[in-house]
Scaffold this active site. Structure first.
Site, PDB file in Angstrom:
ATOM      1  N   GLU A 208       0.814  -1.218   0.000  1.00  0.00           N
ATOM      2  CA  GLU A 208       0.000   0.000   0.000  1.00  0.00           C
ATOM      3  C   GLU A 208       0.847   1.268   0.000  1.00  0.00           C
ATOM      4  O   GLU A 208       0.333   2.361  -0.233  1.00  0.00           O
ATOM      5  CB  GLU A 208      -0.935   0.024   1.219  1.00  0.00           C
ATOM      6  CG  GLU A 208      -2.135  -0.873   1.097  1.00  0.00           C
ATOM      7  CD  GLU A 208      -1.798  -2.344   1.277  1.00  0.00           C
ATOM      8  OE1 GLU A 208      -2.594  -3.176   0.835  1.00  0.00           O
ATOM      9  OE2 GLU A 208      -0.732  -2.645   1.858  1.00  0.00           O
ATOM     10  N   THR A 265       3.612  -8.312  -2.106  1.00  0.00           N
ATOM     11  CA  THR A 265       4.462  -8.630  -0.963  1.00  0.00           C
ATOM     12  C   THR A 265       4.049  -9.934  -0.278  1.00  0.00           C
ATOM     13  O   THR A 265       2.873 -10.277  -0.200  1.00  0.00           O
ATOM     14  CB  THR A 265       4.429  -7.489   0.058  1.00  0.00           C
ATOM     15  OG1 THR A 265       3.072  -7.109   0.287  1.00  0.00           O
ATOM     16  CG2 THR A 265       5.200  -6.289  -0.454  1.00  0.00           C
ATOM     17  N   ASP A 330      -7.422  -5.200  -3.520  1.00  0.00           N
ATOM     18  CA  ASP A 330      -6.654  -5.569  -2.330  1.00  0.00           C
ATOM     19  C   ASP A 330      -7.054  -6.957  -1.842  1.00  0.00           C
ATOM     20  O   ASP A 330      -7.103  -7.213  -0.641  1.00  0.00           O
ATOM     21  CB  ASP A 330      -6.833  -4.537  -1.211  1.00  0.00           C
ATOM     22  CG  ASP A 330      -5.881  -4.771  -0.039  1.00  0.00           C
ATOM     23  OD1 ASP A 330      -4.853  -5.436  -0.227  1.00  0.00           O
ATOM     24  OD2 ASP A 330      -6.186  -4.314   1.078  1.00  0.00           O
ATOM     25  N   LYS A 357      -8.816 -13.202   0.902  1.00  0.00           N
ATOM     26  CA  LYS A 357      -9.705 -12.070   1.093  1.00  0.00           C
ATOM     27  C   LYS A 357     -10.897 -12.070   0.137  1.00  0.00           C
ATOM     28  O   LYS A 357     -11.947 -11.518   0.455  1.00  0.00           O
ATOM     29  CB  LYS A 357      -8.928 -10.760   0.900  1.00  0.00           C
ATOM     30  CG  LYS A 357      -8.170 -10.253   2.103  1.00  0.00           C
ATOM     31  CD  LYS A 357      -7.654  -8.864   1.754  1.00  0.00           C
ATOM     32  CE  LYS A 357      -6.871  -8.232   2.880  1.00  0.00           C
ATOM     33  NZ  LYS A 357      -6.448  -6.866   2.501  1.00  0.00           N
TER      34      LYS A 357
END
Length: 705
Positions: A208, A265, A330, A357
């Site tokens: 981010e 990441t 995200d 997610k």
């Protein structure tokens, strides 16, 4: 116990401090040397359920224990055995490691603790000396998810990017390496290392904030780098590092992705299969989130939001499965990676499972990465389904493509399951998932570019929470949490336990037929693994987000929760945790049958809006400017729309002296307290606009009481 504390000269050695509290000679239940863990012992960890020797319990990361002394019949007798107060009251996310009667764990800012696992007596602690203002370089607070142990050493990834090896018996530093490739980018390390075949493996965070993802292996004895695997391509003017990066480049477009960092990441999950000799890693989201700004709005952008299989000796790529091609939501794939053998269609299959997610539960063949099945475990409006023929999601573009205009997404960037670890019980065949519903309105900024170090940058407009009471109440009601038992073969929910809000804790399952979890309401609990009935509950004095562990010493079984409220939701969205006991209090809580220790009374935050507030002197346009500047620069820590969650100060409660000092505080007056300087980043006029907005929000709060 008589103790003596001696302090190493940290400024001269690794820029850190270590404190040593001498333990009695019989502090361990074993005659083994401290942390005497090697390859054979880790590979057979399931046969030593009395210990918890690696992050997920075993290399398979199931977070399941064969211990059954505590079971459905007697769990109601659980009582507190001991508690230990950590030094800093911030988010606590660590999974303790327990080896031969000694517990090794971490607290905020990567502090390491070694304790007698029977009594909680401190054996030693180590402070890596992370500069407190470095908290600004991360999205989610200076948290740490734990250590790894190997052949007499304890390994911790420090928030500022160092990987440090400590002597397991004394806590003295043995070696330290800087894992970061670019000091001009906001890299952080919050994840727990893993040790495989004599190599310590660590990733990092920061997508981010605009970084290029990678994972690195170091020699466990010396700290020498063994290999590094990048997860996204770099500067196209330079040759790719390997064939995997050459293939990845074909899926990225434009000239912005590598300037912005790319992301991907490896900030949390890993697993290892000793028989296949494959290391599995989960990769994160893109940097920027917005694919229009990142990659001209096209391309799969490998290896974002992917599960990647590597050879642990060399870091060689073997296969990958991308859960969210071209991710712009995200939707990280950094959530728990769990290995198991399941009977599917009459055949035993070696599988890898993940609930990332994006809201789909994935079952893959861990030999090849082949998709076996994927179904929604939570509401998800961004995609209709995962196509079994292609393995790709069928994206609902009208709903999902927020680069074309504002869209209400479910799940939002907080995810249907965040980092809090799930568990899998081979006894019940069920996975236990901390599920959440956390919608988000995404508003595009398609011209976004990298804005420099320590800047949150995702390619959307600044986040704001509703400021009127009615809309805020509706938003709070939309945020729902639950513990879900999921059948990965049938791909269906079996039972659920609801919670009043999201951001509940990680999960442990046991052969005693139990599922343990802490939660947002400030309690810890045990449930029947088969049907979800609550069998036991105890107060924790604070929100609990970490995953619990269980272990055995001298014939006594213990259950430990790391308690401490924090992470991105309490920091940035704390105003939505309406039913949470959010006072930050960081403790280790350990229970046993008939334990009779006493938990201290919770610390109550004596906060009230000051009677005399400064007057609001700015016009509406200035306040509006201040709102956007506040949410862009301050909201990630102090709470969007100036509604804090109690982890760091809620600015609406500032007293008169603090209001007077406000410009100086923003300029660096409180750096020794962890508040970074914004001098040179904000003009005096912008600081005053932010101050006026905070004053308005303080008046709003006072008027509502």
């Amino acid at each position: 116990m008589n103790t003596s504390i001696r302090i190493l000269a940290a400024a001269c050695l690794l820029s850190a401090c270590a404190y040593f509290d001498r333990a009695p000679s019989d502090s361990s239940s074993s005659s083994r040397p401290a942390a005497d863990v090697g390859a054979a012992r880790l590979a057979a960890a399931d046969g030593e359920p009395g210990n918890w020797m690696t992050h997920g319990g075993t290399y398979q990361e199931q977070r399941f224990s064969r211990l059954d002394r505590i079971n459905q019949d007697n769990v109601g007798r659980l009582g507190l055995a001991w508690t230990y107060k950590l030094d800093l009251d911030r988010g606590v996310e660590a999974t303790p490691i327990v080896v031969d009667g000694v517990m090794y764990t971490t607290g905020p800012f990567s502090m390491v603790y070694a304790l007698d696992a029977r009594s909680g007596e401190l054996l030693w602690k180590y402070d890596p000396g992370v500069t407190k203002t470095r908290a600004r370089d991360g999205c989610c607070g200076p948290v740490n998810r734990g250590v790894a142990v190997w052949q007499g050493k304890v390994y911790v990834g420090a928030y500022d990017g160092r990987l440090i090896a400590l002597d397991a018996a004394t806590g003295e530093p043995v070696w330290s390496v800087d894992t970061l490739i670019d000091k001009n980018r906001s890299y952080t390390v919050t994840g727990a290392p893993r040790v495989v075949k004599g190599k310590v493996i660590i990733g990092n965070g920061g997508a981010e904030f605009g970084v290029r993802g990678y994972i690195t292996a170091y020699d466990a004895d010396t700290g020498k780098q063994a290999w590094r695997f990048f997860t996204v391509p770099g500067d196209p003017a330079k040759p790719p590092e390997n064939e995997a990066m050459a293939r990845a480049r074909e899926t990225w477009f434009g000239d912005q992705y590598w300037k912005q960092g790319g992301g991907g990441t490896v900030w949390d999950s890993m697993a290892y299969d000793p028989e296949l000799d494959l290391l599995y890693i989960g990769t994160g989201n893109g940097s920027l989130w917005n694919r229009q700004a990142r990659s001209d709005g096209k391309g799969d952008n490998l290896y974002l939001s992917s599960i990647v299989a590597l050879r642990p000796d060399t870091g060689e790529y073997v296969w990958h499965y991308q859960t969210t091609p071209g991710d712009q939501w995200d939707f990280t794939a950094t959530q728990t990676i769990t290995l198991a053998d399941l009977e599917i269609d009459g055949e035993m299959r070696p599988v890898l499972m993940q609930a990332p997610k994006n809201g789909f539960y994935y079952v893959l063949d861990r030999r090849t990465g082949e998709l076996i099945s994927a179904e929604k475990y939570a509401p998800a409006n961004w995609a209709e389904r995962v196509d079994p023929a292609t393995g790709r999601p069928v994206v609902n573009q009208d709903v999902a493509d927020w680069t074309q205009g504002p869209r209400l997404l479910v799940p939002g960037p907080l995810g249907a399951h965040n980092w809090q670890p799930m568990s899998f019980s081979p006894d019940t065949g069920l996975a236990y998932i901390p599920v959440q519903e956390a919608p988000a309105m995404m508003v595009p900024d398609n011209d976004a570019t990298f804005r420099g170090k320590s800047r949150f940058q995702v390619g959307s407009e600044p986040v704001a929470l509703p400021e009127d009471a009615d809309t805020l109440a509706k938003t709070v009601a939309a945020y729902k949490g639950r513990l879900v038992a999921w059948d990965p073969v049938a791909q269906k929910e079996v039972w659920r336990q609801p919670f009043p809000s999201i951001w509940n804790g990680g999960v442990l399952s046991t052969a005693g037929g139990l599922v343990f979890q802490g939660n947002v309401t400030g309690t810890v609990a045990a449930y029947d693994a088969a049907d979800g009935d609550k069998l036991w509950e105890a107060p924790a004095n604070t929100g609990v987000v970490a995953g619990p562990v269980t272990y055995e010493v001298d014939g006594e079984q213990y259950v430990t929760f790391m308690a401490g409220w924090g992470g991105v939701f309490p920091l940035a969205f704390g105003g939505l945790a309406a039913n949470a006991k959010v006072q930050p209090e960081a403790r280790i809580l350990t229970y046993k049958l008939d334990g009779d220790a006493t938990l201290p009374e919770p610390r109550r935050r004596a906060v009230a809006v000051p009677e005399a507030l400064p007057p609001l002197t700015a016009d509406a346009a200035t306040v509006d400017q201040g709102r956007d500047l506040y949410n862009d620069n301050c909201g990630l820590c102090h709470g969007f729309s100036a509604m804090g969650g109690g982890v760091v100060p809620d600015l609406r409660y500032m007293d008169g002296d603090t209001h007077k000092a406000f410009p100086g505080i923003v300029a660096g007056l409180y750096q020794d307290k962890g508040m970074p300087s914004f001098a040179g980043r904000l003009t005096p006029e912008q600081v005053e606009a932010i101050h006026q907005y905070v004053i308005k929000r303080a008046h709003d709060l006072k008027d509502s009481l």
